[in-house]
Design an enzyme around this catalytic site. Structure first.
Site, PDB file in Angstrom:
ATOM      1  N   HIS A   1      17.770 -16.116  24.788  1.00 21.54           N
ATOM      2  CA  HIS A   1      17.511 -16.107  23.351  1.00 21.54           C
ATOM      3  C   HIS A   1      16.566 -14.974  22.968  1.00 21.54           C
ATOM      4  O   HIS A   1      15.910 -15.036  21.927  1.00 21.54           O
ATOM      5  CB  HIS A   1      16.947 -17.467  22.913  1.00 21.54           C
ATOM      6  CG  HIS A   1      17.400 -17.896  21.565  1.00 21.54           C
ATOM      7  ND1 HIS A   1      16.532 -18.123  20.525  1.00 21.54           N
ATOM      8  CD2 HIS A   1      18.635 -18.131  21.055  1.00 21.54           C
ATOM      9  CE1 HIS A   1      17.203 -18.491  19.453  1.00 21.54           C
ATOM     10  NE2 HIS A   1      18.484 -18.500  19.749  1.00 21.54           N
TER      11      HIS A   1
ATOM     12  N   ASP B   1      19.245 -14.459   7.964  1.00 15.95           N
ATOM     13  CA  ASP B   1      18.218 -14.336   8.993  1.00 15.95           C
ATOM     14  C   ASP B   1      17.137 -13.416   8.445  1.00 15.95           C
ATOM     15  O   ASP B   1      17.134 -13.076   7.258  1.00 15.95           O
ATOM     16  CB  ASP B   1      18.826 -13.786  10.294  1.00 15.95           C
ATOM     17  CG  ASP B   1      18.147 -14.365  11.528  1.00 15.95           C
ATOM     18  OD1 ASP B   1      16.955 -14.050  11.729  1.00 15.95           O
ATOM     19  OD2 ASP B   1      18.790 -15.124  12.271  1.00 15.95           O
TER      20      ASP B   1
ATOM     21  N   HIS C   1      19.468 -19.278   8.969  1.00 16.35           N
ATOM     22  CA  HIS C   1      19.043 -19.112  10.360  1.00 16.35           C
ATOM     23  C   HIS C   1      17.646 -18.495  10.462  1.00 16.35           C
ATOM     24  O   HIS C   1      17.318 -17.817  11.427  1.00 16.35           O
ATOM     25  CB  HIS C   1      20.070 -18.222  11.082  1.00 16.35           C
ATOM     26  CG  HIS C   1      20.047 -18.342  12.569  1.00 16.35           C
ATOM     27  ND1 HIS C   1      19.759 -17.289  13.405  1.00 16.35           N
ATOM     28  CD2 HIS C   1      20.277 -19.399  13.388  1.00 16.35           C
ATOM     29  CE1 HIS C   1      19.821 -17.673  14.665  1.00 16.35           C
ATOM     30  NE2 HIS C   1      20.127 -18.950  14.689  1.00 16.35           N
TER      31      HIS C   1
ATOM     32  N   GLU D   1      12.786 -16.795  25.314  1.00 12.32           N
ATOM     33  CA  GLU D   1      12.488 -16.360  23.951  1.00 12.32           C
ATOM     34  C   GLU D   1      11.566 -15.143  23.959  1.00 12.32           C
ATOM     35  O   GLU D   1      10.906 -14.850  24.951  1.00 12.32           O
ATOM     36  CB  GLU D   1      11.790 -17.492  23.172  1.00 12.32           C
ATOM     37  CG  GLU D   1      12.532 -18.807  23.134  1.00 12.32           C
ATOM     38  CD  GLU D   1      13.622 -18.838  22.076  1.00 12.32           C
ATOM     39  OE1 GLU D   1      13.744 -17.842  21.312  1.00 12.32           O
ATOM     40  OE2 GLU D   1      14.347 -19.842  22.016  1.00 12.32           O
TER      41      GLU D   1
END
Length: 463
Positions: free
Chosen positions: A149, A180, A369, A397
């Site tokens: 991610h 986003d 998102h 992440e």
């Protein structure tokens, strides 16, 4: 999803216990000094797509793209065409794409079984020849337990950072978009650090394999290498040549989040604990980790003002309209709304006082998102981190911490926040959200089943 609901109760106790948070000293974090004028917020998904294609077309040295997936659709093919065209113009150009190993080799949820996006990668390579290297990164043995991610596209000395992946809806193709955040940072040392991390920690790993070539090994044959990759990532960091920001500069720190010694999670908690007056929190799936909920409660008791923006359940990418056949995955938007309703009910006094403001985003059939933080007027976090238990415990992440004591980016952040609120409504109280009693029968049945087997907590952590 069905397997989760039917799992034994002891699985919920064994999987993903929250660890004690690692403490971090924010003042000691190294940072790049980036001119504020070199940081730009892009307006929307169309601007993101246009900027990405322009950067690819102008690239002279390197293109390093890291994303959850590069989809086999018009948007994904447009990007892949652009990458091959850039390589054809400049054969010396480095072009590498890193996607999640599992996500790349399966079809879409609810669709027929296929070889996934990897089939497109191999078709392009066979037709256009070598040059665009596409790697699959297996963060875990199974997709359910964690994915790649990381975010950030490094193109020459620019970093294009967004939580978006690459497909039609993220790139605003065919009149639909998934909202986003989009930021462009032009700074060579930052770009070098992010590109070097990808090469050092991912490309050089024996677990990371090319997906654009035939003979892709099975996941089970890579399990020792995947275990080694996970151990390596637990201790990995971006290399930062610390510089003291001068007038007109912003301190930018790239952060990695994975495993037990999770720097990104620790910094997010430290930032929240240190908030003085104002927090703006963005998340697409309202399913906050327990440590985050606890800190938000402390901030509210301290008198801090908090804004939280989430998507309406109909703006969730898993939402299934009533006129379509229901699938179990369609439970998720209702589960997130149920979480939000309970949170709003718990904090109804702060909502009535205007101290806690909950914003629900919806724009037609488009989806939402957003993720990230604004703190007071001098700190922002750009990240793909969903601020949910899965991101907190399982996925790999990253994020960019922007510290701006002279408030050079304040106007830019204010403009971004105002634009995000354009399609959002502020909830007056928890009753503004649909009561679970009015959910579709299939949803009510599944929610009862989760609660009865005490697996709601496990599902929240994994999804």
């Amino acid at each position: 999803m069905n397997r989760l609901i039917g799992a034994p109760r002891r699985l919920a106790r064994r999987i993903l216990p929250f660890r004690r948070a690692t403490r971090v000293a924010l003042d000691e974090l190294p940072a790049f000094a980036v001119p504020a004028a070199s940081i730009a917020t892009l307006a929307d998904a169309a601007a993101f797509r246009r900027t990405l294609l322009e950067l690819i077309a102008a690239a002279t040295r390197r293109i390093v793209i890291v994303t959850l997936y590069l989809q086999d659709d018009d948007g994904g093919r447009e990007v892949l065409d652009a990458l091959y065209a850039a390589k054809a113009r400049r054969p010396e150009l480095q072009v590498s794409v890193f996607v999640d190993w599992h996500r790349a080799q399966r079809g879409l949820i609810g669709k027929q079984k296929s070889e996934g996006n990897a089939g497109m990668y191999r078709e392009y390579a066979e037709r256009l020849g070598p040059g665009v290297e596409i790697y699959g990164v297996p963060v875990q043995n199974r997709e359910l337990f964690g994915v790649l991610h990381l975010k950030g596209f490094v193109i020459d000395d620019a970093v294009l950072y967004s939580g978006a992946s690459l497909n039609d809806v993220y790139l605003a193709r065919h009149r639909r978009y998934r909202l986003d955040r989009y930021h462009l940072l032009r700074h060579a040392p930052l770009a070098d650090s992010m590109a070097a991390f990808v090469q050092r920690e991912l490309a050089d790993s024996a677990a990371v394999r090319r997906l654009d070539l035939p003979g892709v090994p099975r996941t089970r044959n890579l399990q020792p290498q995947i275990r080694l990759l996970r151990e390596q990532l637990q201790h990995a960091r971006y290399e930062v040549s610390a510089t003291e920001p001068g007038p007109g500069e912003v301190a930018v720190t790239p952060l990695l989040g994975f495993g037990r010694d999770n720097q990104l999670d620790a910094v997010l908690l430290a930032l929240l604990r240190g908030a003085r007056q104002r927090v703006i929190l963005l998340t697409p799936y309202f399913n906050l980790p327990r440590p985050v909920r606890a800190v938000l409660g402390q901030l509210l008791r301290r008198g801090c003002r908090i804004d939280i923006m989430v998507g309406d359940k109909t703006a969730n990418d898993f939402y299934i309209p009533p006129e379509q056949p229901f699938r179990t995955i369609g439970l998720l938007p209702y589960l997130y709304e149920h979480n939000l309703r309970r949170f709003a009910r718990t904090h109804r006094a702060q909502i009535e006082a205007g101290q806690l403001r909950l914003h629900l985003w919806r724009d037609g059939d488009n989806s939402y998102h957003l993720k990230g933080l604004f703190m007071d007027d001098d700190v922002a976090v750009l990240t793909g981190h969903n601020l949910n238990p899965r991101a907190w415990s399982l996925d790999l992440e990253n994020g960019l911490l922007l510290r701006d004591p002279t408030k050079r980016l304040h106007a830019q952040h204010q403009a971004e926040w105002a634009a995000l609120r354009r399609h959002a409504v502020q909830l007056a109280d928890y009753r503004a959200l649909e009561s679970p009693r009015r959910y579709p029968p299939e949803v009510r049945r599944l929610l009862r089943r989760l609660n009865r087997t005490q697996l709601a907590r496990l599902v929240n952590r994994l999804l």
